[in-house]
Scaffold this motif. Sequence first.
Motif, short mmCIF file in Angstrom:
data_model
loop_
_atom_site.label_atom_id
_atom_site.label_comp_id
_atom_site.label_asym_id
_atom_site.label_seq_id
_atom_site.Cartn_x
_atom_site.Cartn_y
_atom_site.Cartn_z
N UNK A 6 -15.00 24.45 -11.51
CA UNK A 6 -13.69 24.31 -10.86
C UNK A 6 -13.04 22.86 -11.14
N UNK A 7 -14.11 21.91 -10.95
CA UNK A 7 -13.46 20.51 -10.74
C UNK A 7 -14.26 19.89 -11.73
N UNK A 8 -13.78 19.13 -12.86
CA UNK A 8 -14.33 18.62 -14.01
C UNK A 8 -13.80 17.33 -14.15
N UNK A 9 -14.64 16.35 -14.36
CA UNK A 9 -14.10 14.88 -14.64
C UNK A 9 -14.33 14.75 -16.39
N UNK A 10 -13.35 14.42 -17.01
CA UNK A 10 -13.16 14.06 -18.18
C UNK A 10 -13.54 12.56 -18.61
N UNK A 11 -14.43 11.81 -19.38
CA UNK A 11 -14.40 10.42 -19.43
C UNK A 11 -14.37 10.24 -20.67
N UNK A 12 -12.83 9.70 -20.84
CA UNK A 12 -12.56 9.28 -22.37
C UNK A 12 -11.31 9.65 -22.73
N UNK A 89 -16.79 10.49 -25.29
CA UNK A 89 -16.71 9.00 -25.87
C UNK A 89 -17.57 8.78 -26.91
N UNK A 90 -17.33 7.49 -27.64
CA UNK A 90 -18.56 7.26 -28.58
C UNK A 90 -19.91 6.98 -27.94
N UNK A 94 -21.66 5.52 -23.63
CA UNK A 94 -22.52 6.27 -22.74
C UNK A 94 -23.07 5.64 -21.73
N UNK A 95 -23.91 4.50 -22.17
CA UNK A 95 -24.55 3.45 -21.33
C UNK A 95 -23.50 3.00 -20.31
N UNK A 122 -33.32 9.16 -23.51
CA UNK A 122 -34.02 7.97 -23.14
C UNK A 122 -33.06 6.87 -22.46
N UNK A 123 -31.67 7.02 -22.41
CA UNK A 123 -30.80 6.16 -21.95
C UNK A 123 -30.74 6.67 -20.45
N UNK A 124 -30.65 7.95 -20.41
CA UNK A 124 -30.86 8.66 -18.78
C UNK A 124 -32.16 8.22 -18.21
N UNK A 125 -33.08 8.19 -18.86
CA UNK A 125 -34.48 7.88 -18.13
C UNK A 125 -34.53 6.37 -17.70
N UNK A 126 -33.93 5.50 -18.69
CA UNK A 126 -33.85 4.19 -18.44
C UNK A 126 -33.15 3.79 -17.25
#
Length: 395
Positions: A6-12, A89-90, A94-95, A122-126
């Motif tokens: 119902x509520x979504x944030x778009x990044x980009x 986004x590219x 992401x990071x 791997x980025x999420x884990x970091x």
Amino acid sequence: MPGLIREITVCGGGNGAHALIGTLLARETVERVRLYLPLDEERARFAAAVGREFRIRTPEGERCSPTEKLKITGDPREAARSPLIVLVVPAFAHGPILSSLAPYLTESHVVVALPARSGLEFEMKRLGLPSALVGFQTLPWACRVAEYSRRVTVYGTKRWVGVACLPADRTGEAVQAFGPLLGVEIRPLGSMLALSLANPGQLIHPGIMYGAFGKKLDEVFPSEEAVPLFYLSVDGPTAELLSGMSEEVMRLKERVEELSGMGLSGVMPLEEWLRRSYGEAIEDASSLVQMFRTNRAYQGLRVPVVRTDGGYRIDLHTRYLTEDVPFGLAVTKGISQIFGVATPLMDEVLEGVGRWLGKRYLSQGMLAGQGLSETRAPQRFGIQASGQLLEVYGL
């Protein structure tokens, strides 16, 4: 997960984000679309368009949607008010975006990468993020912005898109939620490892740039019309290169399955992926060359260029290289290295495009060059052994 839409944030604010925004605005199930744009200029341009219709042109016609439920923000706290955060986004962004959102993300959030490319897990884990991760194999659309913040052209839509989650047991929820939301079939790939290896852009984009355009880097095209069509430039040698790299991925898949017991059925040869993704949009599937040249979704898309004296020159800073190499091909090379699978064609492309970019990804055939720190290869995160790698996926 279906209850989160119902509520979504778009990044980009790029091509894919425009197509997604237009898609979400047309969905009655979506009540609020927050658009997170940290850059002042992008935010101002979108803010000025709120209140006007947003248009998507497809091969079937044009669709217009009101923009009243679109909210523009540069505040990460406001962006995180939506339980569903979609990164369009590219991969290099992401990071930084996840880092800005990290203080406000909880276990109740779901982070979606459209597309994820390779190694996002791997980025999420970091970052130590508690949120679930949903990764898409590719964008559903071949699209370009027609007028920033107001119009986007969709040249073609894939028949299906692969998805994976971390933790993997949430994949079924993702399939149920995103199929109706995006308007395409969503197929589970089983794991984020399968998603990383099944990333088609890591082969197609660097492979075509290297194979079809490697000898044209100094050529100046006098007009936009003279700029070569990207996918239609695939010739016999380029197709052999693409097919060969695909075979290397398949050998890696077999090795991982053998040693881990993990099923990686979502990792498939490139030709099979094209057939399944585009179906009847490919008019002639007799060869890989013809599959690219007769794919209706690929028509009209030219090789990325920059203006120069006398015309246009091939852009070496295109996402086809700056994204699909460090966040795609280099990741698969790193995983291959861990599992002891030789990748001579991948190595050739990595070394070749690395020279164009001024990066050294390989040292004596190993992913250990100075460019490693700018990739999402597992070695960058201290992962050197198969046991360490599989632990990321809960194995």
